[in-house]
Design a protein around this motif. Structure first.
Motif, PDB file in Angstrom:
ATOM      1  N   PHE A  94      -7.328  25.355  -7.922  1.00  0.00           N
ATOM      2  CA  PHE A  94      -6.966  26.780  -7.911  1.00  0.00           C
ATOM      3  C   PHE A  94      -6.732  27.268  -6.481  1.00  0.00           C
ATOM      4  N   LEU A  95      -7.627  26.887  -5.576  1.00  0.00           N
ATOM      5  CA  LEU A  95      -7.498  27.302  -4.177  1.00  0.00           C
ATOM      6  C   LEU A  95      -6.220  26.735  -3.545  1.00  0.00           C
ATOM      7  N   SER A  96      -5.880  25.502  -3.909  1.00  0.00           N
ATOM      8  CA  SER A  96      -4.657  24.905  -3.360  1.00  0.00           C
ATOM      9  C   SER A  96      -3.416  25.643  -3.858  1.00  0.00           C
ATOM     10  N   THR A 101       0.980  29.460  -2.557  1.00  0.00           N
ATOM     11  CA  THR A 101       1.647  30.739  -2.839  1.00  0.00           C
ATOM     12  C   THR A 101       1.668  31.633  -1.605  1.00  0.00           C
ATOM     13  N   GLU A 102       0.519  31.768  -0.945  1.00  0.00           N
ATOM     14  CA  GLU A 102       0.439  32.620   0.239  1.00  0.00           C
ATOM     15  C   GLU A 102       1.259  32.046   1.390  1.00  0.00           C
ATOM     16  N   LEU A 103       1.272  30.727   1.524  1.00  0.00           N
ATOM     17  CA  LEU A 103       2.030  30.094   2.602  1.00  0.00           C
ATOM     18  C   LEU A 103       3.532  30.309   2.404  1.00  0.00           C
ATOM     19  N   ILE A 104       4.004  30.131   1.174  1.00  0.00           N
ATOM     20  CA  ILE A 104       5.428  30.332   0.878  1.00  0.00           C
ATOM     21  C   ILE A 104       5.817  31.791   1.089  1.00  0.00           C
ATOM     22  N   ALA A 105       4.952  32.720   0.621  1.00  0.00           N
ATOM     23  CA  ALA A 105       5.237  34.147   0.787  1.00  0.00           C
ATOM     24  C   ALA A 105       5.281  34.529   2.261  1.00  0.00           C
ATOM     25  N   GLY A 218       0.165  36.488  11.529  1.00  0.00           N
ATOM     26  CA  GLY A 218      -1.119  35.871  11.846  1.00  0.00           C
ATOM     27  C   GLY A 218      -2.159  36.097  10.760  1.00  0.00           C
ATOM     28  N   VAL A 219      -2.246  37.324  10.262  1.00  0.00           N
ATOM     29  CA  VAL A 219      -3.201  37.637   9.188  1.00  0.00           C
ATOM     30  C   VAL A 219      -2.856  36.875   7.917  1.00  0.00           C
ATOM     31  N   THR A 220      -1.556  36.842   7.574  1.00  0.00           N
ATOM     32  CA  THR A 220      -1.118  36.156   6.353  1.00  0.00           C
ATOM     33  C   THR A 220      -1.454  34.672   6.413  1.00  0.00           C
ATOM     34  N   PHE A 221      -1.088  34.005   7.516  1.00  0.00           N
ATOM     35  CA  PHE A 221      -1.354  32.575   7.628  1.00  0.00           C
ATOM     36  C   PHE A 221      -2.849  32.292   7.794  1.00  0.00           C
ATOM     37  N   GLY A 222      -3.566  33.217   8.434  1.00  0.00           N
ATOM     38  CA  GLY A 222      -5.019  33.051   8.565  1.00  0.00           C
ATOM     39  C   GLY A 222      -5.712  33.071   7.213  1.00  0.00           C
ATOM     40  N   ILE A 223      -5.320  34.029   6.360  1.00  0.00           N
ATOM     41  CA  ILE A 223      -5.891  34.101   5.011  1.00  0.00           C
ATOM     42  C   ILE A 223      -5.508  32.863   4.209  1.00  0.00           C
ATOM     43  N   ALA A 224      -4.239  32.433   4.357  1.00  0.00           N
ATOM     44  CA  ALA A 224      -3.770  31.261   3.604  1.00  0.00           C
ATOM     45  C   ALA A 224      -4.564  30.011   3.992  1.00  0.00           C
ATOM     46  N   PHE A 225      -4.706  29.763   5.301  1.00  0.00           N
ATOM     47  CA  PHE A 225      -5.382  28.548   5.739  1.00  0.00           C
ATOM     48  C   PHE A 225      -6.896  28.607   5.528  1.00  0.00           C
ATOM     49  N   SER A 226      -7.431  29.806   5.282  1.00  0.00           N
ATOM     50  CA  SER A 226      -8.861  29.896   4.969  1.00  0.00           C
ATOM     51  C   SER A 226      -9.171  29.232   3.625  1.00  0.00           C
ATOM     52  N   GLN A 227      -8.133  29.097   2.774  1.00  0.00           N
ATOM     53  CA  GLN A 227      -8.341  28.421   1.491  1.00  0.00           C
ATOM     54  C   GLN A 227      -8.721  26.952   1.706  1.00  0.00           C
ATOM     55  N   LEU A 228      -8.285  26.382   2.830  1.00  0.00           N
ATOM     56  CA  LEU A 228      -8.616  24.983   3.117  1.00  0.00           C
ATOM     57  C   LEU A 228     -10.125  24.800   3.280  1.00  0.00           C
TER      58      LEU A 228
END
Length: 249
Positions: A94-96, A101-105, A218-228
């Motif tokens: 689910f996290l992946s 989704t967030e990375l593409i957006a 920065g905020v968008t990619f930060g939130i996205a990579f926090s899923q890792l």
């Protein structure tokens, strides 16, 4: 064997605590996204008429993503408490999906930002040219000009070509001071220049967007990579629980 099981238990407890804390933060971000999506849908819908020439799906995407994250966050808390490896692996999946989704957006928004500016220029110019002071787009134009202290597309002269100017002049929302801005002044091209804001709305809006593009990205990619982080914690906890169960056998 028993000593190794005793060593893994504190690790499992630590991982569970970290994953529960992460899942709670993840759930909170979902609530925030859901709130922003609903606020955008119901409070900012008039402004969407000035940004997009067609129906805007952004608020629906935000709302849908927020709902999904809230549900996944709750599932993550449940899976962590239950300690079932298959649940934890499913949570990682689910996290992946959310990460992708967030990375593409985020990438799409950054790449197509210039197209967004072009669309805004086209739709805002059309709104000014067809302004009548009554429909939703006209009211949105008035609100933008009042809030941002701007006038027209590039400047107040944009209104000279509109269908509204020959009848009523420049809209009162352009006035610097409403107490010193009569309808006669707004119909006079020579006098109006001293009564209205001189900066155009297009330049002001795009400059704000450009200055905040880096922060938004920065905020968008930060939130996205926090899923890792969540994916790693879920996979590690699943592996330790499997190893612990194997040692018990």
């Amino acid at each position: 064997m028993a000593s190794r099981r005793m060593e893994t238990k504190p690790v499992i407890f630590c991982l569970k605590t970290l994953l529960l804390l992460y899942s709670f933060i993840f759930w909170v971000t979902g609530v925030i996204l859901l709130s922003v999506g609903l606020w955008w849908r119901f409070m900012l819908s008039p402004y969407m008429l000035l940004i997009s020439s067609g129906p805007c799906i952004a608020p629906f995407v935000l709302t849908g993503t927020g709902v999904a994250i809230v549900l996944f966050g709750l599932f993550g808390c449940f899976a962590t408490c239950r300690g079932r490896p298959w649940m934890l692996k499913l949570y990682a999946v689910f996290l992946s999906l959310v990460f992708m989704t967030e990375l593409i957006a985020g990438i799409s928004g950054f790449v197509f930002r210039h197209e967004i500016k072009g669309t805004f220029l086209t739709t805002y110019t059309d709104a000014v040219m067809r302004y009548d002071g009554r429909d939703d787009r006209s009211l949105a134009v008035d609100d933008v000009q009042r809030r941002l202290h701007c006038c027209g597309v590039y400047n107040h002269t944009s209104w000279f070509s509109s269908v509204y100017f020959p009848v009523s002049g420049i809209p009162a929302s352009c006035c610097v001071s409403f107490s010193d801005c009569s309808s006669a002044d707004l119909k006079n091209r020579t006098v109006a220049v001293h009564k209205v804001h001189r900066q155009g709305c297009y330049e002001l809006v795009t400059s704000v967007l450009e200055s905040n593009t880096g922060i938004i990205a920065g905020v968008t990619f930060g939130i996205a990579f926090s899923q890792l982080i969540g994916m790693s914690l879920a996979c590690c906890l699943s592996c330790f629980i499997n190893a612990n169960q194997y040692e018990m056998v």
